[in-house]
Design a protein around this motif. Structure first.
Motif, mmCIF file in Angstrom:
data_model
loop_
_atom_site.group_PDB
_atom_site.id
_atom_site.type_symbol
_atom_site.label_atom_id
_atom_site.label_comp_id
_atom_site.label_asym_id
_atom_site.label_seq_id
_atom_site.Cartn_x
_atom_site.Cartn_y
_atom_site.Cartn_z
ATOM 1 N N ALA A 220 -1.475 -6.671 4.424
ATOM 2 C CA ALA A 220 -0.063 -6.330 4.258
ATOM 3 C C ALA A 220 0.418 -5.498 5.435
ATOM 4 O O ALA A 220 -0.221 -4.526 5.827
ATOM 5 C CB ALA A 220 0.146 -5.574 2.947
ATOM 6 N N GLY A 221 1.534 -5.900 6.034
ATOM 7 C CA GLY A 221 2.107 -5.204 7.179
ATOM 8 C C GLY A 221 1.733 -5.820 8.513
ATOM 9 O O GLY A 221 2.322 -5.475 9.538
ATOM 10 N N THR B 262 0.923 -9.729 -3.657
ATOM 11 C CA THR B 262 0.144 -8.513 -3.879
ATOM 12 C C THR B 262 1.099 -7.382 -4.239
ATOM 13 O O THR B 262 2.323 -7.553 -4.217
ATOM 14 C CB THR B 262 -0.659 -8.118 -2.624
ATOM 15 N N GLU B 263 0.555 -6.219 -4.505
ATOM 16 C CA GLU B 263 1.402 -5.079 -4.839
ATOM 17 C C GLU B 263 2.264 -4.646 -3.659
ATOM 18 O O GLU B 263 3.249 -3.922 -3.837
ATOM 19 C CB GLU B 263 0.553 -3.901 -5.318
ATOM 20 N N HIS B 264 1.908 -5.079 -2.446
ATOM 21 C CA HIS B 264 2.674 -4.725 -1.258
ATOM 22 C C HIS B 264 3.397 -5.927 -0.659
ATOM 23 O O HIS B 264 3.716 -5.939 0.525
ATOM 24 C CB HIS B 264 1.756 -4.099 -0.204
ATOM 25 N N PRO C 157 0.012 3.987 6.195
ATOM 26 C CA PRO C 157 -1.035 3.873 5.179
ATOM 27 C C PRO C 157 -1.571 5.248 4.755
ATOM 28 O O PRO C 157 -1.630 6.186 5.552
ATOM 29 C CB PRO C 157 -2.125 3.064 5.889
ATOM 30 N N LEU D 145 5.680 -3.659 5.976
ATOM 31 C CA LEU D 145 5.603 -2.386 5.266
ATOM 32 C C LEU D 145 6.385 -1.336 6.040
ATOM 33 O O LEU D 145 6.666 -1.497 7.222
ATOM 34 C CB LEU D 145 4.140 -1.950 5.104
ATOM 35 N N GLU E 182 -6.500 -4.781 -2.351
ATOM 36 C CA GLU E 182 -5.942 -5.943 -1.659
ATOM 37 C C GLU E 182 -6.953 -7.081 -1.580
ATOM 38 O O GLU E 182 -6.622 -8.246 -1.839
ATOM 39 C CB GLU E 182 -5.467 -5.551 -0.263
#
Length: 275
Positions: free
Chosen positions: A78-79, A21-23, A90, A86, A102
Motif C-alpha cells: 500500500a502506497g 485491504t484496510e489501506h 508508516p 497513502l 497486509e
C-alpha cells in the motif's frame, strides 16, 4: 480478489489482481510457470524494498518461477507502485505490520495457505518477520540485503540518498514507478528510518521465533547494511541459516550478481525441507 488481467508471456502465465485491504487496493501479480501446469511446491512471495514495486523486480519473478516450478507472487505494498496512495507516514512498527496484516490479506485473497517468502532490503526484514508471524505456514525465508537492526551505516546511506534525490532527474526516475505516490514513498523511507522512533529498532525477537530454514544473501559493499546484518540473523535464529556473502556486491546483488544469487536461491528452495 479481483483478477483483472492475464498477460501473455513466453514462459509463464501472468495474472494481475486488485486486492482490497484496510489501506485500499493493493496490486499483485502472479507468475505461473508454463512448464508446470500443476505444482505442489509452496508459492514464493516477493517483498520489495523501501523504494520498490512489482516492476522494479524486473525479470527476477519470471526467472524464479521457471527455475523452481513454483508460482511466484509480487505485490505493490500500500502506497507503492500502482497500489492506492497513502498520506500518513508508516507507524514505527510498519515492518512487522507489513509482514502480518497486509501479507495475510494478500495470501487470503489469492487462496494461499503455505508459502515461501523472499524479501529485499526492508522487504528482507519483513520476510524475517513473516517467518515469525506465520510459523509453519512459512516454509522458507530468503533475505537479500536485509536490515534486521539499525546501524550507523544504514542511516548514513539514507542521508546520502536524501541528498541525491534532491536532483530532479533522479526523482523523476522514481516517479516513473510511483507517480503521485513518490513524495510519500521517499518520506516513508527517509523520514521513518531517520526518526528517533527508529533509534532502537531491531528484529531480534522475531528472528528467534522463525521455525523455517533461512537463506541470507548480502553484499559486503552494501551502503545500507554491513555484513553484521546477516551475522546477526544467524546469531539470533534458532533454525538453520545458510548465508551467501558476496565480497564485491552492493545493495542489489540480485542485479549485479544475478547468476550467483539465483543459483543460491534455487538450490536452497530445492532442498527436501522446502516442500
Amino acid at each position: 480478489m479481483d483478477g483483472v488481467q492475464t498477460l501473455a508471456d513466453r514462459r509463464c502465465n501472468v495474472a494481475e489482481h486488485h486486492i482490497p485491504t484496510e489501506h485500499g487496493i493493493v496490486i499483485a501479480r502472479q507468475w505461473q510457470p508454463q512448464n508446470r501446469s500443476r505444482t505442489t511446491a509452496a508459492p514464493l512471495i516477493l517483498l520489495h524494498d523501501s523504494l520498490g514495486c512489482i516492476d522494479l523486480w524486473r525479470e527476477l519473478p519470471e526467472r524464479l518461477a521457471v527455475a523452481t516450478g513454483r508460482k511466484v507472487i509480487a505485490y505493490d505494498r500500500a502506497g507503492f507502485g500502482r497500489s492506492d496512495l497513502l498520506h500518513d507516514r508508516p507507524a514505527p512498527d510498519f515492518v512487522t505490520r507489513g509482514a502480518s496484516a497486509e501479507l495475510a490479506t494478500v495470501l487470503d485473497a489469492l487462496g494461499i495457505e503455505d508459502f515461501a517468502v523472499l524479501g529485499h532490503s526492508v522487504g528482507g526484514g519483513m520476510a524475517l518477520a513473516a517467518g515469525a508471524v506465520f510459523g509453519a505456514r512459512c516454509r522458507a525465508v530468503v533475505t537479500i540485503s536485509a536490515q534486521s537492526f539499525l546501524e550507523d551505516l544504514t542511516r548514513a546511506g539514507i542521508r546520502k540518498a536524501a541528498e541525491d534525490f534532491a536532483d530532479p532527474q533522479l526523482k523523476a526516475r522514481l516517479e516513473r514507478y510511483h507517480g503521485a505516490r513518490t513524495d510519500w514513498v521517499l518520506d516513508a523511507w527517509i523520514g521513518s528510518w531517520l526518526s528517533p522512533a527508529f533509534d532502537t529498532w531491531c528484529l531480534d525477537a522475531e528472528i528467534a521465533q522463525i521455525t523455517s530454514p533461512v537463506l541470507t544473501i548480502h553484499g559486503a559493499l552494501d551502503d545500507y547494511g554491513s555484513p553484521a546484518q546477516p551475522h546477526r540473523i544467524a546469531q539470533m535464529a534458532k533454525v538453520p541459516v545458510n548465508s551467501l556473502l558476496l565480497a564485491d556486491a552492493g545493495h542489489f546483488p540480485h542485479r549485479s550478481h544475478e547468476a550467483r544469487t539465483l543459483k543460491a536461491i534455487i538450490g536452497f528452495l530445492a532442498r527436501p525441507l522446502q516442500p
